[in-house]
Structures are given as C-alpha cells and as structure tokens.
Design an enzyme around this catalytic site. Structure first.
Site, PDB file in Angstrom:
ATOM      1  N   ASP A  67       1.125 -39.887 106.567  1.00  0.00           N
ATOM      2  CA  ASP A  67       2.250 -40.735 106.951  1.00  0.00           C
ATOM      3  C   ASP A  67       3.357 -40.733 105.896  1.00  0.00           C
ATOM      4  OD1 ASP A  67       0.680 -42.092 105.086  1.00  0.00           O
ATOM      5  OD2 ASP A  67      -0.043 -43.570 106.511  1.00  0.00           O
ATOM      6  N   ASN A 136      -6.280 -54.793 107.264  1.00  0.00           N
ATOM      7  CA  ASN A 136      -6.373 -55.079 108.704  1.00  0.00           C
ATOM      8  C   ASN A 136      -7.064 -53.956 109.474  1.00  0.00           C
ATOM      9  OD1 ASN A 136      -4.501 -53.041 108.707  1.00  0.00           O
ATOM     10  ND2 ASN A 136      -2.820 -54.228 109.574  1.00  0.00           N
ATOM     11  N   HIS A 138      -6.278 -50.748 109.383  1.00  0.00           N
ATOM     12  CA  HIS A 138      -5.480 -49.588 109.796  1.00  0.00           C
ATOM     13  C   HIS A 138      -5.961 -48.332 109.079  1.00  0.00           C
ATOM     14  CE1 HIS A 138      -2.090 -50.330 106.569  1.00  0.00           C
ATOM     15  NE2 HIS A 138      -2.993 -49.493 106.091  1.00  0.00           N
ATOM     16  N   GLU A 143      -1.745 -49.350 113.195  1.00  0.00           N
ATOM     17  CA  GLU A 143      -2.001 -50.771 113.035  1.00  0.00           C
ATOM     18  C   GLU A 143      -2.871 -51.291 114.192  1.00  0.00           C
ATOM     19  OE1 GLU A 143      -1.305 -51.815 110.232  1.00  0.00           O
ATOM     20  OE2 GLU A 143       0.807 -51.827 109.675  1.00  0.00           O
TER      21      GLU A 143
HETATM   22  C1  F6R Z   1      -1.583 -44.204 103.244  1.00  0.00           C
HETATM   23  C2  F6R Z   1      -2.319 -44.711 104.390  1.00  0.00           C
HETATM   24  C3  F6R Z   1      -2.837 -46.100 104.449  1.00  0.00           C
HETATM   25  C4  F6R Z   1      -3.579 -46.513 103.167  1.00  0.00           C
HETATM   26  C5  F6R Z   1      -4.050 -47.950 103.262  1.00  0.00           C
HETATM   27  C6  F6R Z   1      -4.741 -48.407 101.995  1.00  0.00           C
HETATM   28  O1  F6R Z   1      -1.251 -42.854 103.411  1.00  0.00           O
HETATM   29  O2  F6R Z   1      -2.470 -43.984 105.320  1.00  0.00           O
HETATM   30  O3  F6R Z   1      -3.709 -46.213 105.558  1.00  0.00           O
HETATM   31  O4  F6R Z   1      -4.664 -45.657 102.967  1.00  0.00           O
HETATM   32  O5  F6R Z   1      -2.964 -48.793 103.527  1.00  0.00           O
HETATM   33  O6  F6R Z   1      -3.815 -48.473 100.961  1.00  0.00           O
HETATM   34  P1  F6R Z   1      -4.274 -48.849  99.473  1.00  0.00           P
HETATM   35  O7  F6R Z   1      -5.123 -47.713  99.026  1.00  0.00           O
HETATM   36  O8  F6R Z   1      -2.995 -48.936  98.691  1.00  0.00           O
HETATM   37  O9  F6R Z   1      -5.022 -50.124  99.567  1.00  0.00           O
END
Ligand code: F6R
Length: 260
Positions: A67, A136, A138, A143
């Site tokens: 992403d 959450n 994701h 989401e």
């Molecule tokens: C980032 C992504 C997100 C993160 C997730 C956890 O490329 O796809 O799904 O992996 O938000 O983020 P952290 O590791 O910062 O807690």
C-alpha cells in the site's frame, strides 16, 4: 495456520528475516510482497545485515508493496516509498526496476490500481507475502468491512488507523485519509503468507485472527482460509489467545511454535 510465539520484537524480526532468506535461497527469482509500519523495521534491519554480512542476494527478487498513502510518494518523508527506501531498498541489491510500490501521486488512482494488479499477474503472482496487522485487524489497508473479493484499489482509512498512524506524522491532520491498497483477494492469492505482530496492542486482533469467526469485520480472520499462513508474534501479541499451543521449536523458529 502455523503460530510461532517468540519472546521479543527482536526474535520476531530475526525469525521473519530467516524465513524470507530461506525463501530467496530456494527461489532466487522470488516475488515478495512487502509491508511497512513499525512492526517491519526490525525484519528489514536483519535482512540488510544478512545482505551485508552474509551476502544474501536480492538481485533476482521482485517486490510488491501492499500500500501507499494517496497523495504521498518519493520526496515525502512519511510516504511508504520513503520508508521502504530508507529501511530496506537503499541498503540491499534489489534492482530498482523490480521494486513496485503503488503510486500515491497518481492522477488516476483506479487505473494505477488496475495496472498494479496486472503487474503482479505478469510477475507470476506473489510467492511470499509479508503482512503486519492493524489494531482493528486490517491487513494492508483493508479496513473492517472490506469484502473478501477486493483487489488493489483506492481506500478510505478508518479513524482507528489514522489515530494509530499519527505517530509517524507531525500531527493527526497530516495523516492522509486515503490510500491505495492491495485487496483481500490480492493478498489471499499469494502462495505463502507470513504475518508479524508485536505488543499487547495487537493481542485482540491476533486472538480474533486465530480463534474468532471468519468475518469481514475483522479482515485478518480471512487468513484462516489460506492454506499456508505463518504468524510470528511475540508473547504480548499472543497474550489473549485462549488455546493451548504445542511447543515446536525449529532452527528457523526459535520460539514456541504451534499448529492450529
Ligand atoms: C503497512 C500495512 C499495515 C500495517 C499495520 C501495522 O504496509 O499494510 O497493514 O502493517 O497498520 O502497522 P504497525 O506495524 O505500524 O503497527
């Protein structure tokens, strides 16, 4: 689903990097799906060390990031483009032409997302996808509520994600509200998936991922339907799992590993 419970963030990072290394050694032209975020930094650090000290060769590896924030890209300190180059690409020998990150600066997000799907298909599909997880549930920026048949597309970030990610920005107002993200179907099409999680803040999402119902309200729960998923989680992230997991240490999984 295979669960590897390790003691610490450092162990999680090294365990994940070893699995990536093994995959590259097995198949030098590996198509590798990558994630960003705080969770992944240690894994990238270890992969860089393996490149510099052990000669791990990324020259055949083709990468696709999950992403990017819409509106951000090269030159923006908080873009995932910048994160990936600072943490990883600038320090290893992945060929620039083999690096794919959704173009957050695009003027035509729909077309950019279609082209991204086509590029993944043209590369032969993703062999190994690395994931983090949101509080959450994701995965990527899919989401809660995202349909399981979604592919790469523009998405709106939820308030929970904006709050979780504001630590990377000067203020909450500066967190983009939209992003481009691979879809759930794109992720599920990967032949193998490794999900990393660290810290108590992820414990609820991990418990739901492993032991909850499969529901689009917790996007990560879809991973129960994938034939080859490994979770590498530290003790805190595992703290709300109710099941008893078998100890099953291996050379590449120094912690407690278990099958569910
Ligand atoms: C980032 C992504 C997100 C993160 C997730 C956890 O490329 O796809 O799904 O992996 O938000 O983020 P952290 O590791 O910062 O807690």
């Amino acid at each position: 689903m295979r669960i590897v419970i390790v003691d610490s963030y450092a162990d999680m990072s090294v365990t994940a990097a070893r699995l990536v290394r093994n995959a590259i050694v097995e198949r030098s032209r590996l198509v590798l799906g990558l994630a960003t975020g705080g969770t992944q930094v240690g894994m990238y650090r270890e992969l860089v060390r393996m490149h510099k000290e052990e000669g791990l060769d990324f020259s055949g590896v083709i990468t696709f990031n999950l992403d990017e924030y819409l509106g951000l890209g090269p030159g923006d300190p908080t873009s995932y483009y910048t994160y990936m180059h600072e943490n990883f690409f600038n320090h290893v020998n992945v060929k620039p032409e083999n690096i794919h990150i959704p173009d957050g600066k695009t003027l035509d997000p729909e077309a950019t997302c279609r082209a991204y799907e086509e590029a993944i298909a043209a590369a032969g599909g993703i062999d190994l996808q690395i994931l983090g997880i949101g509080v959450n549930g994701h995965i990527g920026f899919n989401e809660p509520g995202t349909p399981f048949d979604s592919v790469t597309r523009p998405v709106n970030l939820t308030r929970s994600t904006i709050l979780a990610n504001k630590r990377f920005f000067l203020s909450e107002d500066m967190v983009p509200r939209r992003a481009l993200s691979m879809g759930i179907k794109t992720i599920m099409n990967a032949r193998r998936i490794i999900l990393l999680a660290s810290g108590r803040g992820k414990a609820r999402a991990i418990a739901g991922t492993v032991e909850g119902p499969v529901t689009c309200e917790l996007p990560s729960s879809v991973l129960q339907l994938h034939p080859d998923v490994t979770l590498i989680i530290d003790r805190e992230a595992s703290s709300l799992l109710r099941g008893r997991y078998r100890v099953q240490g291996t050379e590449d999984s120094p912690g407690l590993a278990a099958e569910v």
